[in-house]
Design a protein around this motif. Structure first.
Motif, mmCIF file in Angstrom:
data_model
loop_
_atom_site.group_PDB
_atom_site.id
_atom_site.type_symbol
_atom_site.label_atom_id
_atom_site.label_comp_id
_atom_site.label_asym_id
_atom_site.label_seq_id
_atom_site.Cartn_x
_atom_site.Cartn_y
_atom_site.Cartn_z
ATOM 1 N N UNK A 56 7.778 44.478 22.706
ATOM 2 C CA UNK A 56 7.551 42.991 22.722
ATOM 3 C C UNK A 56 6.307 42.699 23.728
ATOM 4 N N UNK A 57 6.007 43.364 24.717
ATOM 5 C CA UNK A 57 4.805 43.058 25.456
ATOM 6 C C UNK A 57 3.676 43.470 24.705
ATOM 7 N N UNK A 58 3.917 44.567 23.924
ATOM 8 C CA UNK A 58 2.613 45.073 23.279
ATOM 9 C C UNK A 58 2.319 43.856 22.119
ATOM 10 N N UNK A 59 3.487 43.626 21.368
ATOM 11 C CA UNK A 59 3.404 42.527 20.362
ATOM 12 C C UNK A 59 2.803 41.171 20.903
ATOM 13 N N UNK A 60 3.146 40.732 22.171
ATOM 14 C CA UNK A 60 2.328 39.658 22.890
ATOM 15 C C UNK A 60 0.931 39.857 22.925
ATOM 16 N N UNK A 61 0.475 41.242 23.423
ATOM 17 C CA UNK A 61 -0.805 41.351 23.710
ATOM 18 C C UNK A 61 -1.623 41.233 22.384
ATOM 19 N N UNK A 62 -1.125 42.100 21.521
ATOM 20 C CA UNK A 62 -1.734 41.970 19.928
ATOM 21 C C UNK A 62 -1.957 40.750 19.571
ATOM 22 N N UNK A 63 -0.864 39.709 19.442
ATOM 23 C CA UNK A 63 -0.822 38.454 19.332
ATOM 24 C C UNK A 63 -1.857 37.795 19.711
ATOM 25 N N UNK A 64 -1.886 37.611 21.418
ATOM 26 C CA UNK A 64 -3.076 37.129 21.988
ATOM 27 C C UNK A 64 -4.494 37.470 21.822
ATOM 28 N N UNK A 65 -4.624 38.659 21.439
ATOM 29 C CA UNK A 65 -6.019 39.177 21.144
ATOM 30 C C UNK A 65 -6.521 38.970 19.597
ATOM 31 N N UNK A 66 -5.243 38.734 18.901
ATOM 32 C CA UNK A 66 -5.696 38.750 17.412
ATOM 33 C C UNK A 66 -5.588 37.143 16.937
ATOM 34 N N UNK A 67 -4.972 36.081 17.700
ATOM 35 C CA UNK A 67 -5.039 34.778 16.843
ATOM 36 C C UNK A 67 -6.097 34.028 17.618
ATOM 37 N N UNK A 68 -6.674 33.374 16.530
ATOM 38 C CA UNK A 68 -7.922 32.455 17.065
ATOM 39 C C UNK A 68 -7.460 31.628 18.159
ATOM 40 N N UNK A 69 -8.406 31.557 18.899
ATOM 41 C CA UNK A 69 -8.151 30.562 20.220
ATOM 42 C C UNK A 69 -8.862 29.332 20.066
ATOM 43 N N UNK A 70 -8.157 28.134 20.327
ATOM 44 C CA UNK A 70 -8.616 27.142 20.241
ATOM 45 C C UNK A 70 -9.724 26.658 21.370
ATOM 46 N N UNK A 71 -10.814 25.894 21.117
ATOM 47 C CA UNK A 71 -11.992 25.730 22.032
ATOM 48 C C UNK A 71 -11.525 24.655 22.770
ATOM 49 N N UNK A 72 -11.909 24.238 23.847
ATOM 50 C CA UNK A 72 -11.703 23.022 24.829
ATOM 51 C C UNK A 72 -12.628 21.873 24.065
#
Length: 66
Positions: free
Chosen positions: A48-64
């Motif tokens: 689950x932690x690894x999936x969270x890391x992958x998700x955070x690395x692969x999900x487009x980040x919204x800019x401020x």
């Protein structure tokens, strides 16, 4: 069933794939031990932690800005 390098597996995972997965799980805190009574829960938590890391690395980040 244990995974042996000389046995062809139907799921397509190679010994190198297994080594990579183990290293990835260890990188997020998995410390499997034979005497660990809660081994399966530890592996699931690391997955689950690894999936969270992958998700955070692969999900487009919204800019401020926008």
């Amino acid at each position: 069933m244990p995974r042996y390098p000389f046995v062809k597996h139907s799921d397509g995972m190679s010994p190198a794939d297994l080594v990579r997965e183990i290293k990835e799980l260890e990188a997020v805190g998995s410390e499997p031990r034979a005497e660990d009574a809660d081994y399966a829960a530890g592996i699931r938590a690391a997955q689950q932690r690894l999936a969270d890391v992958y998700r955070s690395n692969c999900t487009p980040q919204r800019s401020a800005a926008g």
